[in-house]
Write a protein that holds these residues in place. Structure first.
Motif, PDB file in Angstrom:
ATOM      1  N   TYR A   1       0.794  -1.233   0.000  1.00 58.17           N
ATOM      2  CA  TYR A   1       0.000   0.000   0.000  1.00 58.17           C
ATOM      3  C   TYR A   1       0.825   1.282   0.000  1.00 58.17           C
ATOM      4  O   TYR A   1       1.858   1.373   0.651  1.00 58.17           O
ATOM      5  N   ILE A   2       0.279   2.271  -0.708  1.00 54.15           N
ATOM      6  CA  ILE A   2       0.735   3.649  -0.560  1.00 54.15           C
ATOM      7  C   ILE A   2      -0.332   4.301   0.334  1.00 54.15           C
ATOM      8  O   ILE A   2      -1.509   4.342  -0.043  1.00 54.15           O
ATOM      9  N   PHE A   3       0.045   4.725   1.538  1.00 57.91           N
ATOM     10  CA  PHE A   3      -0.936   5.259   2.482  1.00 57.91           C
ATOM     11  C   PHE A   3      -1.102   6.760   2.260  1.00 57.91           C
ATOM     12  O   PHE A   3      -0.127   7.516   2.322  1.00 57.91           O
ATOM     13  N   LEU A   4      -2.348   7.159   1.956  1.00 60.80           N
ATOM     14  CA  LEU A   4      -2.644   8.567   1.672  1.00 60.80           C
ATOM     15  C   LEU A   4      -3.707   9.072   2.639  1.00 60.80           C
ATOM     16  O   LEU A   4      -4.527   8.277   3.119  1.00 60.80           O
ATOM     17  N   ASN A   5      -3.728  10.386   2.883  1.00 64.44           N
ATOM     18  CA  ASN A   5      -4.875  10.895   3.626  1.00 64.44           C
ATOM     19  C   ASN A   5      -6.031  11.125   2.640  1.00 64.44           C
ATOM     20  O   ASN A   5      -5.842  11.135   1.420  1.00 64.44           O
ATOM     21  N   ALA A   6      -7.244  11.300   3.204  1.00 72.36           N
ATOM     22  CA  ALA A   6      -8.449  11.341   2.367  1.00 72.36           C
ATOM     23  C   ALA A   6      -8.400  12.503   1.370  1.00 72.36           C
ATOM     24  O   ALA A   6      -8.828  12.365   0.211  1.00 72.36           O
ATOM     25  N   GLU A   7      -7.838  13.620   1.802  1.00 75.81           N
ATOM     26  CA  GLU A   7      -7.782  14.808   0.944  1.00 75.81           C
ATOM     27  C   GLU A   7      -6.914  14.543  -0.297  1.00 75.81           C
ATOM     28  O   GLU A   7      -7.280  14.851  -1.432  1.00 75.81           O
ATOM     29  N   ASP A   8      -5.774  13.951  -0.030  1.00 75.30           N
ATOM     30  CA  ASP A   8      -4.836  13.599  -1.087  1.00 75.30           C
ATOM     31  C   ASP A   8      -5.465  12.603  -2.065  1.00 75.30           C
ATOM     32  O   ASP A   8      -5.348  12.731  -3.292  1.00 75.30           O
ATOM     33  N   PHE A   9      -6.150  11.627  -1.469  1.00 77.03           N
ATOM     34  CA  PHE A   9      -6.777  10.584  -2.290  1.00 77.03           C
ATOM     35  C   PHE A   9      -7.822  11.213  -3.211  1.00 77.03           C
ATOM     36  O   PHE A   9      -7.844  10.962  -4.419  1.00 77.03           O
ATOM     37  N   LYS A  10      -8.673  12.056  -2.624  1.00 77.60           N
ATOM     38  CA  LYS A  10      -9.744  12.707  -3.393  1.00 77.60           C
ATOM     39  C   LYS A  10      -9.162  13.575  -4.509  1.00 77.60           C
ATOM     40  O   LYS A  10      -9.693  13.608  -5.625  1.00 77.60           O
ATOM     41  N   ALA A  11      -8.081  14.279  -4.199  1.00 75.78           N
ATOM     42  CA  ALA A  11      -7.466  15.149  -5.207  1.00 75.78           C
ATOM     43  C   ALA A  11      -6.977  14.313  -6.384  1.00 75.78           C
ATOM     44  O   ALA A  11      -7.176  14.674  -7.560  1.00 75.78           O
ATOM     45  N   ARG A  12      -6.368  13.179  -6.081  1.00 77.13           N
ATOM     46  CA  ARG A  12      -5.897  12.304  -7.163  1.00 77.13           C
ATOM     47  C   ARG A  12      -7.075  11.737  -7.962  1.00 77.13           C
ATOM     48  O   ARG A  12      -7.008  11.626  -9.194  1.00 77.13           O
TER      49      ARG A  12
END
Ligand code: 5GP
Length: 188
Positions: free
Chosen positions: A50-61
């Motif tokens: 896994y690449i662990f991201l926060n929700a904001e980062d994930f949504k932006a991607r």
């Protein structure tokens, strides 16, 4: 695109990860695209799958269209970056990845069917899955409940699979052998 994408599907606790770990050393030509997730790492899981991201980062991607597929599962987001898979397929490589079914449906829309292989791991009833999930790592009751809600949808995907691996309790060695021969047939 001329490579192949092998999707490993099955409910939480069915043993997908164990089976994949089993074949890692056996088929050195296979590649394993990483996933992004917003869930917290379990103990000892800081890198690897896994690449662990926060929700904001994930949504932006997601908004930028970077994901080949993504889904919400158990209260967290999971997704595969297109850049983790498409270049490999263009190079003719064989990639293998475990996914939940919402993501698998999206992949099916985007990758030609003759370049996809769907392997389903069937390990039995929800009661059995729950025992395995609890044995693996501590999990909040709410997340466990959410995984239970997804169980039926995951199991319904079995009929759409190209291969089904039976992985009932106490028969792991046989399941490993079955999985191994399916993968061998796909990469030959
Ligand atoms: P876990 O939190 O137990 O590691 O994973 C939960 C579920 O998410 C599992 O069914 C796993 O196969 C699935 N999963 C892992 N990575 C991805 C991904 O990149 N995309 C999607 N759609 N599901 C994933």
């Amino acid at each position: 695109m001329k490579g192949k994408f092998i999707l490993v599907i099955g409910p939480s606790g069915s043993g997908k990860g164990t089976l994949i770990n089993h074949i890692r050393s056996l088929f050195p030509s296979l590649v394993y695209p990483k996933s992004c997730t917003t869930r917290s790492p379990r103990g000892g899981e800081s890198d690897g799958h896994y690449i662990f991201l926060n929700a904001e980062d994930f949504k932006a991607r997601a908004d930028r269209g970077e994901f080949l597929e993504w889904a919400e599962y158990g209260g967290n987001y999971y997704g595969t970056l297109a850049s983790e898979v498409l270049p490999l397929l263009s190079e003719g490589r064989i990639a293998l990845k475990e996914l939940e079914v919402q993501g698998a449906r999206q992949v099916r829309e985007k990758i030609p069917r003759n370049q996809l292989a769907i392997v389903f791991v069937n390990a039995g009833t929800w009661g059995e899955m729950e025992e395995r999930i609890r044995a693996r790592a501590p999990m909040a009751q709410a997340e466990l409940e959410r995984r239970k809600l997804r169980y039926e949808d995951e199991m319904n995907f079995m009929r759409e699979a190209d291969f089904v691996i039976a992985n009932p309790a106490g028969r792991l060695d046989e399941a490993k052998k079955q999985f191994e021969s399916v993968i061998a047939s796909l990469i030959s």
